[in-house]
Design an enzyme around this catalytic site. Sequence first.
Site, PDB file in Angstrom:
ATOM      1  N   LYS A  85       9.677   4.385 -18.259  1.00 47.63           N
ATOM      2  CA  LYS A  85       8.298   3.915 -18.396  1.00 47.63           C
ATOM      3  C   LYS A  85       7.990   3.428 -19.804  1.00 47.63           C
ATOM      4  O   LYS A  85       6.840   3.160 -20.134  1.00 47.63           O
ATOM      5  CB  LYS A  85       7.340   5.053 -18.020  1.00 47.63           C
ATOM      6  CG  LYS A  85       7.590   5.626 -16.634  1.00 47.63           C
ATOM      7  CD  LYS A  85       6.751   6.862 -16.372  1.00 47.63           C
ATOM      8  CE  LYS A  85       7.123   7.527 -15.062  1.00 47.63           C
ATOM      9  NZ  LYS A  85       6.310   8.729 -14.779  1.00 47.63           N
TER      10      LYS A  85
ATOM     11  N   PRO B  30       1.092   3.989 -14.547  1.00 44.94           N
ATOM     12  CA  PRO B  30       2.142   2.978 -14.411  1.00 44.94           C
ATOM     13  C   PRO B  30       3.522   3.627 -14.321  1.00 44.94           C
ATOM     14  O   PRO B  30       3.905   4.428 -15.169  1.00 44.94           O
ATOM     15  CB  PRO B  30       2.006   2.153 -15.700  1.00 44.94           C
ATOM     16  CG  PRO B  30       0.580   2.325 -16.101  1.00 44.94           C
ATOM     17  CD  PRO B  30       0.236   3.737 -15.710  1.00 44.94           C
ATOM     18  N   GLU B  31       4.250   3.297 -13.252  1.00 41.04           N
ATOM     19  CA  GLU B  31       5.599   3.814 -13.062  1.00 41.04           C
ATOM     20  C   GLU B  31       6.591   2.750 -13.522  1.00 41.04           C
ATOM     21  O   GLU B  31       6.204   1.681 -14.009  1.00 41.04           O
ATOM     22  CB  GLU B  31       5.813   4.174 -11.590  1.00 41.04           C
ATOM     23  CG  GLU B  31       4.780   5.120 -11.016  1.00 41.04           C
ATOM     24  CD  GLU B  31       4.938   6.547 -11.507  1.00 41.04           C
ATOM     25  OE1 GLU B  31       5.853   6.819 -12.311  1.00 41.04           O
ATOM     26  OE2 GLU B  31       4.144   7.405 -11.088  1.00 41.04           O
TER      27      GLU B  31
ATOM     28  N   ARG C  70       3.807  19.395  -7.497  1.00 44.35           N
ATOM     29  CA  ARG C  70       3.367  18.031  -7.170  1.00 44.35           C
ATOM     30  C   ARG C  70       3.183  17.861  -5.662  1.00 44.35           C
ATOM     31  O   ARG C  70       3.994  18.351  -4.861  1.00 44.35           O
ATOM     32  CB  ARG C  70       4.391  17.008  -7.673  1.00 44.35           C
ATOM     33  CG  ARG C  70       4.714  17.104  -9.152  1.00 44.35           C
ATOM     34  CD  ARG C  70       3.504  16.834 -10.032  1.00 44.35           C
ATOM     35  NE  ARG C  70       3.001  15.492  -9.862  1.00 44.35           N
ATOM     36  CZ  ARG C  70       3.480  14.427 -10.512  1.00 44.35           C
ATOM     37  NH1 ARG C  70       4.485  14.566 -11.371  1.00 44.35           N
ATOM     38  NH2 ARG C  70       2.956  13.224 -10.338  1.00 44.35           N
TER      39      ARG C  70
ATOM     40  N   ARG D  98      -8.422   3.841 -20.516  1.00 44.06           N
ATOM     41  CA  ARG D  98      -8.725   5.266 -20.642  1.00 44.06           C
ATOM     42  C   ARG D  98      -8.241   5.862 -21.965  1.00 44.06           C
ATOM     43  O   ARG D  98      -8.304   7.062 -22.180  1.00 44.06           O
ATOM     44  CB  ARG D  98      -8.113   6.028 -19.458  1.00 44.06           C
ATOM     45  CG  ARG D  98      -8.681   5.575 -18.110  1.00 44.06           C
ATOM     46  CD  ARG D  98      -8.086   6.357 -16.963  1.00 44.06           C
ATOM     47  NE  ARG D  98      -8.430   7.779 -17.040  1.00 44.06           N
ATOM     48  CZ  ARG D  98      -8.008   8.689 -16.160  1.00 44.06           C
ATOM     49  NH1 ARG D  98      -7.235   8.316 -15.153  1.00 44.06           N
ATOM     50  NH2 ARG D  98      -8.350   9.954 -16.298  1.00 44.06           N
TER      51      ARG D  98
END
Length: 271
Positions: A58, A2-3, A260, A112
């Site tokens: 976040k 989630p951003e 990245r 998770r």
Amino acid sequence: MPELPEVEIRRQYLETSSLHQPINYIEVEDKKLLTTDYATLLDKLTGRQFNSTQRIGKNLFVLTDDPNVIVHMHFGMTGDLEYYHASLERPRFARIVFEFANGFNLGFLCPRKFERIGLIDNVETFLQRKKIGPDGLAISLVDLTERIRRKKAFIKPILLDQSVVAGLGNWIVDEVLFQALIHPEQRGDTLTDSQMLHLHDAIYLVLQTAIRHEATYRDFPANFLIHVREWDDSPYDDVEAHKFCPRCSTRIERSVVGGRTTFFCPTEQIL
């Protein structure tokens, strides 16, 4: 993961569903998901109610009717919220459940188990301790410029640094740089005033667009770089046909910057 846009959507969901309802009990399936001792959590929150919310990057903060009791939520990789009536089946993965006096519950979904909930007593102190910078939607042009120009690193890892500006994840930074026409490997201390203005505007544009479309990537404007990424909900049958810049039709390049995966247009984002 989630951003900022996804967490903002969860903030809005909590605000419209769960405020001003006394908490009767908190059920926790896995105590490892708590950053506060369970007994303390129960003691501090039983009888309290959520009054308002605040999101920085976040991180979601839920303020209660006791100004010294604030719930901090971090959604980890796949966290979510679900408000439901107690008579209904408990949602899958709702490992932490706030039970309200009105017969409704708020489930904190932890598929998770990377998600976390705990108590803090002051938002600003927490942000300083965690070295979290200004929120991406709130940072001023002056502040953004000062924070970036003191860095000699590539602009992409600078923007990913939550101490510089909070809430920008990998795909968001690629999109911001694409919209601002800035190469991901340009050094932060070399950005011009014009580039900084475009960068600041692009951050706001990308974040607001994502929030408006509830982070459903297929609904983003056609001139967004995000469509070259292979998302599970891609609207395109021929993914290969959408690997080109929507503005100049140059093939989008893929590289690794700051460890990245990075997408950019080699024609418009010139180093």
